[in-house]
Design an enzyme around this catalytic site. Structure first.
Site, short mmCIF file in Angstrom:
data_model
loop_
_atom_site.label_atom_id
_atom_site.label_comp_id
_atom_site.label_asym_id
_atom_site.label_seq_id
_atom_site.Cartn_x
_atom_site.Cartn_y
_atom_site.Cartn_z
N HIS A 1 -7.28 -3.44 2.58
CA HIS A 1 -6.73 -3.75 1.26
C HIS A 1 -7.70 -4.48 0.33
O HIS A 1 -7.31 -5.40 -0.40
CB HIS A 1 -5.44 -4.57 1.41
CG HIS A 1 -4.29 -3.82 2.04
ND1 HIS A 1 -4.17 -2.46 1.98
CD2 HIS A 1 -3.21 -4.26 2.74
CE1 HIS A 1 -3.06 -2.09 2.61
NE2 HIS A 1 -2.47 -3.15 3.09
N HIS B 1 1.89 -2.38 -3.09
CA HIS B 1 2.37 -2.76 -1.75
C HIS B 1 3.77 -3.38 -1.80
O HIS B 1 4.06 -4.34 -1.08
CB HIS B 1 1.35 -3.72 -1.11
CG HIS B 1 1.30 -3.67 0.37
ND1 HIS B 1 2.38 -4.03 1.16
CD2 HIS B 1 0.33 -3.30 1.22
CE1 HIS B 1 2.04 -3.90 2.42
NE2 HIS B 1 0.80 -3.44 2.49
N GLU C 1 3.59 3.23 0.36
CA GLU C 1 2.37 3.05 -0.43
C GLU C 1 1.74 4.42 -0.66
O GLU C 1 1.20 5.03 0.26
CB GLU C 1 1.40 2.14 0.33
CG GLU C 1 2.00 0.81 0.74
CD GLU C 1 1.31 0.21 1.98
OE1 GLU C 1 0.08 0.03 1.96
OE2 GLU C 1 2.01 -0.08 2.96
C1 GLA Z 1 -0.34 -2.27 5.33
C2 GLA Z 1 -0.89 -2.02 6.68
C3 GLA Z 1 -0.17 -2.84 7.70
C4 GLA Z 1 -0.17 -4.29 7.33
C5 GLA Z 1 0.39 -4.46 5.95
C6 GLA Z 1 0.29 -5.86 5.45
O1 GLA Z 1 0.78 -1.59 5.05
O2 GLA Z 1 -0.89 -0.66 7.03
O3 GLA Z 1 -0.77 -2.67 8.95
O4 GLA Z 1 -1.48 -4.79 7.37
O5 GLA Z 1 -0.30 -3.66 5.04
O6 GLA Z 1 0.82 -6.79 6.34
#
Ligand code: GLA
Length: 370
Positions: free
Chosen positions: A125, A198, A335
């Protein structure tokens, strides 16, 4: 010397077409920068709240089948919590690369780039303090007061990514109760990019204890299987015969225990979208989720090739807005995105952005009640 009063700062933060009451201060970052919350309303009385911090979608009051409204989004009451290491990315825009890049490394034109491995052993991210979720974006409202555009310029080399990147995210609340998110970006050097939002939803109302009773359809015949560090193996495997087969509606909790045990186990997968036609030009259907008790329904549409369905496996009772707590598996994310680790997987659709090109991405979170 220029004196910046709070009112002037709020004014500078939003060249406004919103009524004055619809923008408010949200508190300062530890560096002393003021953040702001913007409220958009539509003709149906639906409201959403947005933050310049992380270009965040922080609240959405959605009616159920009897018109009863509930805020279905996770978020925090304080800027500091959005900047903490346990922010769980509630509603923020993640970038420059949403999802994981293996070992934080990729190569473009023979040059290797190294990113922070903030999700051992991988990059997740967009990295650290300058990840797009952690910076304060500039805000501008549209003349009709229905949209806010957030912009952010990230210098060449920031968080290890090549190219000065100029990004914009526009949120529009439409009168049919949809939140339309439009991303655009340009670069001055060849780079990689994968922006997404997100948001965590619980259609019974954020703070409700589970999403396992929500029914979900995901318009995908295939998904990208991952290794133990959540990096795709490269295969596009069929969902048929697995607990990832959501081509017909299933409750989220029905087969989740078949998804393994231990921290983080459960749904956290990128689905390869079928590009199922929708009634919105240029967009295909990604997923549809219904809370049968309230009837609240979320339909996700996009122009992207994938969607990450994450079932809140890392939630552990974090305290959010209005003192509500967010229990294990009590929120889900959808997402819209390119596939994880695409910079290292040449067979996946390309995430390369060249100078002169414009990155574009549309995601619609459309609400209804059944
Ligand atoms: C994303 C990832 C997850 C986790 C979340 C945040 O969706 O795929 O594994 O890291 O973000 O907690």
């Amino acid at each position: 010397m220029i004196l910046r009063t709070a009112a002037l700062a709020a004014c500078l933060a939003l060249t406004t077409a919103l009524p004055a009451g619809e923008v408010a201060e949200f508190g300062k970052t530890p560096e002393g920068e003021m953040t702001h919350v913007y409220t958009l309303s539509n003709d149906n009385g639906m409201k959403i709240k947005l933050l310049d911090l992380g270009a965040t979608l922080m609240a959405a009051e959605v009616p159920d089948r009897d018109g009863e409204k509930a805020d279905v989004l996770f978020g925090f009451d304080e800027a500091a919590k959005y900047l903490s290491d346990d922010n769980q990315y509630f509603g923020v825009v993640v970038g420059r690369y949403g999802n994981r890049i293996a070992k934080g490394k990729f190569t473009l034109d023979g040059k290797q780039y190294t990113l922070e491995c903030n999700n051992d052993p991988n990059h997740l991210h967009g990295g650290g303090d300058k990840a797009f979720s952690k910076v304060v974006w500039e805000a501008k409202a549209s003349d009709d007061g229905r949209s806010v555009t957030f912009s952010h310029s990230s210098p060449d080399g920031e968080e290890g990514y090549p190219g000065k990147l100029d990004a914009e995210v526009t949120y529009t609340l439409t009168d049919d109760n949809a939140v339309r998110i439009e991303y655009a970006a340009t670069t001055d050097k060849k780079t990689v990019l994968n922006l997404t939002n997100h948001a965590y939803f619980n259609l019974a109302g954020a703070g409700d204890e589970t999403i396992n009773d929500h029914e979900i359809t995901i318009f995908a015949d295939r998904y990208t299987p991952v290794d133990e560090t959540l990096i795709p193996t490269g295969e596009l495997a069929e969902v048929a015969g697995t607990p990832l087969d959501f081509r017909t509606p299933h409750q989220i909790g029905e087969r989740v225990d078949l998804m393994g045990e231990g921290e983080g186990a459960g749904y956290d997968h990128n689905f390869v979208l079928n590009k199922t036609a929708s009634d919105r030009p240029g967009l295909h259907k990604a997923a549809k989720v219904t809370d049968q008790d309230s009837g609240r329904t979320l339909t996700v549409l996009t122009d992207q090739p994938g969607v990450q369905f994450y079932g809140g496996n890392f939630l552990k009772g974090q305290t959010g807005k209005d003192g509500k707590t967010y229990a294990y598996r009590s929120g889900f994310c959808l997402e819209t995105q390119h596939y994880p680790d695409s910079p290292n997987q040449p067979q996946f659709p390309s995430v390369v952005l060249n100078p002169g090109e414009t990155y574009k991405h549309v995601c619609v979170y459309a609400f209804s009640a059944e």
